[in-house]
Design a protein around this motif. Structure first.
Motif, short mmCIF file in Angstrom:
data_model
loop_
_atom_site.label_atom_id
_atom_site.label_comp_id
_atom_site.label_asym_id
_atom_site.label_seq_id
_atom_site.Cartn_x
_atom_site.Cartn_y
_atom_site.Cartn_z
N PRO A 1 0.83 -1.34 -0.31
CA PRO A 1 0.07 0.27 0.25
C PRO A 1 1.04 1.09 0.44
O PRO A 1 0.62 2.02 -0.10
CB PRO A 1 -0.55 -0.07 1.37
N LEU A 2 2.31 1.34 0.18
CA LEU A 2 2.54 2.60 0.31
C LEU A 2 3.17 3.05 -0.28
O LEU A 2 3.54 4.03 -1.56
CB LEU A 2 3.84 1.98 1.43
N ALA A 3 4.06 1.60 -1.13
CA ALA A 3 4.07 2.14 -3.20
C ALA A 3 3.43 2.09 -3.82
O ALA A 3 3.51 2.94 -4.52
CB ALA A 3 5.13 0.73 -3.26
N THR A 4 1.69 1.86 -3.37
CA THR A 4 0.65 2.41 -4.14
C THR A 4 0.39 3.59 -4.30
O THR A 4 0.15 4.38 -5.18
CB THR A 4 -0.27 1.59 -4.23
N GLY A 5 0.99 4.37 -3.25
CA GLY A 5 0.35 5.69 -2.97
C GLY A 5 1.68 6.63 -3.61
O GLY A 5 1.19 7.45 -3.91
N VAL A 6 2.63 6.16 -3.05
CA VAL A 6 3.96 6.61 -3.94
C VAL A 6 3.73 6.60 -5.71
O VAL A 6 4.35 7.39 -5.98
CB VAL A 6 5.24 6.09 -3.74
N ALA A 7 3.55 5.62 -5.75
CA ALA A 7 3.28 5.50 -7.18
C ALA A 7 1.90 6.41 -8.16
O ALA A 7 2.73 7.23 -9.51
CB ALA A 7 3.02 4.00 -7.65
N GLY A 8 1.30 6.64 -7.23
CA GLY A 8 0.04 7.24 -7.92
C GLY A 8 0.11 8.82 -7.77
O GLY A 8 0.51 9.44 -8.55
N TYR A 9 1.42 8.83 -7.14
CA TYR A 9 1.72 10.58 -6.39
C TYR A 9 2.60 11.01 -7.68
O TYR A 9 2.36 11.81 -7.92
CB TYR A 9 2.24 10.68 -5.36
N ALA A 10 3.73 9.81 -8.00
CA ALA A 10 4.50 9.37 -9.01
C ALA A 10 3.33 10.43 -10.55
O ALA A 10 4.22 11.22 -10.91
CB ALA A 10 5.61 9.10 -9.52
N LEU A 11 2.67 9.33 -10.30
CA LEU A 11 2.33 9.36 -11.80
C LEU A 11 1.40 11.15 -12.09
O LEU A 11 1.22 11.92 -12.97
CB LEU A 11 1.25 8.31 -12.20
N TYR A 12 0.74 10.96 -11.11
CA TYR A 12 0.12 12.90 -10.70
C TYR A 12 0.94 13.43 -11.14
O TYR A 12 0.75 14.68 -11.51
CB TYR A 12 -0.54 12.53 -9.81
N THR A 13 1.92 13.96 -10.30
CA THR A 13 2.69 15.00 -10.64
C THR A 13 3.34 15.12 -12.06
O THR A 13 3.64 16.18 -11.94
CB THR A 13 4.31 15.08 -9.22
N TYR A 14 4.51 13.70 -12.39
CA TYR A 14 5.03 13.95 -13.88
C TYR A 14 4.97 14.10 -14.87
O TYR A 14 4.65 14.41 -15.86
CB TYR A 14 5.95 12.90 -13.37
N ALA A 15 3.07 13.88 -14.91
CA ALA A 15 2.03 13.98 -15.74
C ALA A 15 1.73 15.69 -15.86
O ALA A 15 2.22 16.48 -17.01
CB ALA A 15 0.95 13.25 -15.97
N GLN A 16 1.53 16.52 -14.96
CA GLN A 16 1.67 17.70 -14.82
C GLN A 16 3.09 18.45 -15.22
O GLN A 16 3.53 19.77 -15.90
CB GLN A 16 0.84 18.23 -13.68
N VAL A 17 4.08 17.67 -14.60
CA VAL A 17 5.43 18.40 -15.27
C VAL A 17 5.75 18.20 -17.01
O VAL A 17 5.86 19.13 -17.48
CB VAL A 17 6.66 18.05 -14.40
N ILE A 18 5.63 17.16 -17.61
CA ILE A 18 5.94 17.34 -18.63
C ILE A 18 4.18 17.96 -19.94
O ILE A 18 5.09 18.44 -20.66
CB ILE A 18 5.25 15.33 -18.84
N ILE A 19 3.21 17.86 -19.60
CA ILE A 19 2.28 18.33 -20.16
C ILE A 19 2.11 20.12 -19.72
O ILE A 19 1.48 20.18 -20.85
CB ILE A 19 1.36 17.13 -20.29
N GLY A 20 1.93 20.17 -18.45
CA GLY A 20 1.92 21.39 -17.90
C GLY A 20 3.18 22.36 -18.37
O GLY A 20 3.06 23.55 -17.72
N GLN A 21 3.87 22.23 -19.75
CA GLN A 21 4.48 23.65 -20.01
C GLN A 21 4.07 24.12 -20.85
O GLN A 21 3.38 23.62 -21.65
CB GLN A 21 6.20 22.86 -20.33
N GLU A 22 4.59 25.49 -21.00
CA GLU A 22 4.30 26.60 -22.33
C GLU A 22 5.39 26.09 -23.10
O GLU A 22 5.92 27.38 -22.82
CB GLU A 22 4.47 27.79 -21.98
N TYR A 23 5.04 25.05 -23.83
CA TYR A 23 6.18 25.08 -25.24
C TYR A 23 5.87 26.00 -25.95
O TYR A 23 5.13 26.25 -26.40
CB TYR A 23 6.07 23.41 -25.33
N LEU A 24 6.85 26.80 -26.99
CA LEU A 24 7.40 27.39 -27.90
C LEU A 24 7.04 29.18 -27.30
O LEU A 24 7.09 29.56 -28.51
CB LEU A 24 6.42 27.16 -28.95
#
Length: 327
Positions: A88-111
């Protein structure tokens, strides 16, 4: 007989912890590397975003480096020890990483805004993929039934999840959305970086809030599925609360125009409440239970101990102890 023991499906289930520990270690290393290469460390990965959103990314990187990475490493150690807290600890950490790094990748003002973040896309993609692997492995290793919380803890957990969902909706996102609809230029965060603004709204109101409401109601109604999901969800929400609190603190420290002391204090209170509930809930998992009337192994509760220990071979011409005892 020995070949059958090594290939038995129940015996193979024990090995789920080993790949989980390896994947967690790799995820921790990738998250730490991404944080250190960003503006928090060597400033090689420069985000294409506005200064006000950069403050939020700095807080997110700090939370990932100083809180989430140690949590992932702790989960890896527990997984190598086959501790029931690891899945359960690993599941929560993985969920956080998916949530956060999806925003880091997509949420940029490219160009539109300067930066170099796209050059580090392979690293960010590696974090995302490792989080997916950890999520699958951890969910497979998660026991089908987990200890039921006490009545007091169950009510506190369900109520806190519902309050957190309401705070996210009414206290955080609704006021900024009303401002964005009525006077977009009055909100620096939205006027300077609209892409991450709406992406966070989508993920929080479309994923976090519904999950918190559904599990909160399910826990209050004693639903078995909600009890199982509540353990990783508490970790996930606590990690998110820590990250948002770090963002609010960085914004206040740098004098950001969108900084709010009320939100900083509010998220601090939510973080403490979620952390306290998480510790109380996981305390029951940390107690090693071995059934008295069953020969089950603790490290894999569904595996009989005789499947894990090879039988003692009996040489021909000698009598087995059981046969000798009968005679």
């Amino acid at each position: 007989m020995a070949a059958q023991l090594t290939t038995h499906p129940a015996a193979r289930a024990v090995d789920r912890y080993r790949p989980l520990g390896v994947a967690l270690t790799a995820l921790a290393a990738a998250m730490a590397t991404a944080s250190l290469l960003g503006p928090l460390g060597f400033d090689l990965m420069r985000y294409r975003t506005s200064p006000t959103t950069l403050h939020q990314l700095l807080g997110s990187d700090a939370a990932a480096l100083f809180v989430m990475t140690p949590l992932a490493l702790a989960a890896a150690v527990l997984a190598h020890r086959r501790h029931p807290v690891a899945p359960p600890l690993a599941t929560g950490v993985a969920g956080y990483a998916l949530y956060t790094y999806a925003q880091v990748i997509i949420g940029q003002e490219y160009l539109r805004l300067p930066g170099t973040v796209e050059r580090f896309f392979p690293l960010l993609l590696a974090v995302f993929l490792l989080a997916e692997v950890v999520l699958v492995l951890a969910w497979r290793a998660l026991p089908s039934t987990l200890p039921a919380p006490s009545t007091r803890l169950r009510r506190a957990t369900g109520t806190t999840l519902l309050v957190a969902a309401g705070f996210l909706t009414v206290g955080l996102h609704l006021p900024s959305m009303l401002t964005a609809w009525s006077d977009p230029t009055a909100l620096t965060e939205y006027a300077s970086s609209p892409t991450p603004f709406w992406m966070v709204k989508l993920m929080d109101l479309g994923i976090v809030v519904p999950a918190a409401v559904a599990v909160g109601v399910g826990v209050l109604r004693r639903a078995g599925w909600a009890q199982r999901v509540a353990y990783p969800l508490l970790i996930w929400l606590t990690c998110l609360a820590v990250s948002v609190t770090a963002m609010a603190v960085v914004m206040l420290a740098d004098g950001d125009p969108d900084a709010s002391p009320v939100l900083a204090v509010g998220f601090g209170v939510v973080t403490v409440a979620l952390a306290g509930l998480t510790v109380a809930a996981y305390r029951s998992l940390s107690v090693r239970r071995v059934p008295v009337s069953s020969a089950l192994c603790y490290c894999a509760p569904d595996i009989p101990r005789e499947l894990l220990t090879p039988p003692v071979p009996v040489q021909r011409g000698t009598r087995s102890p059981a046969r000798s005892a009968r005679r």
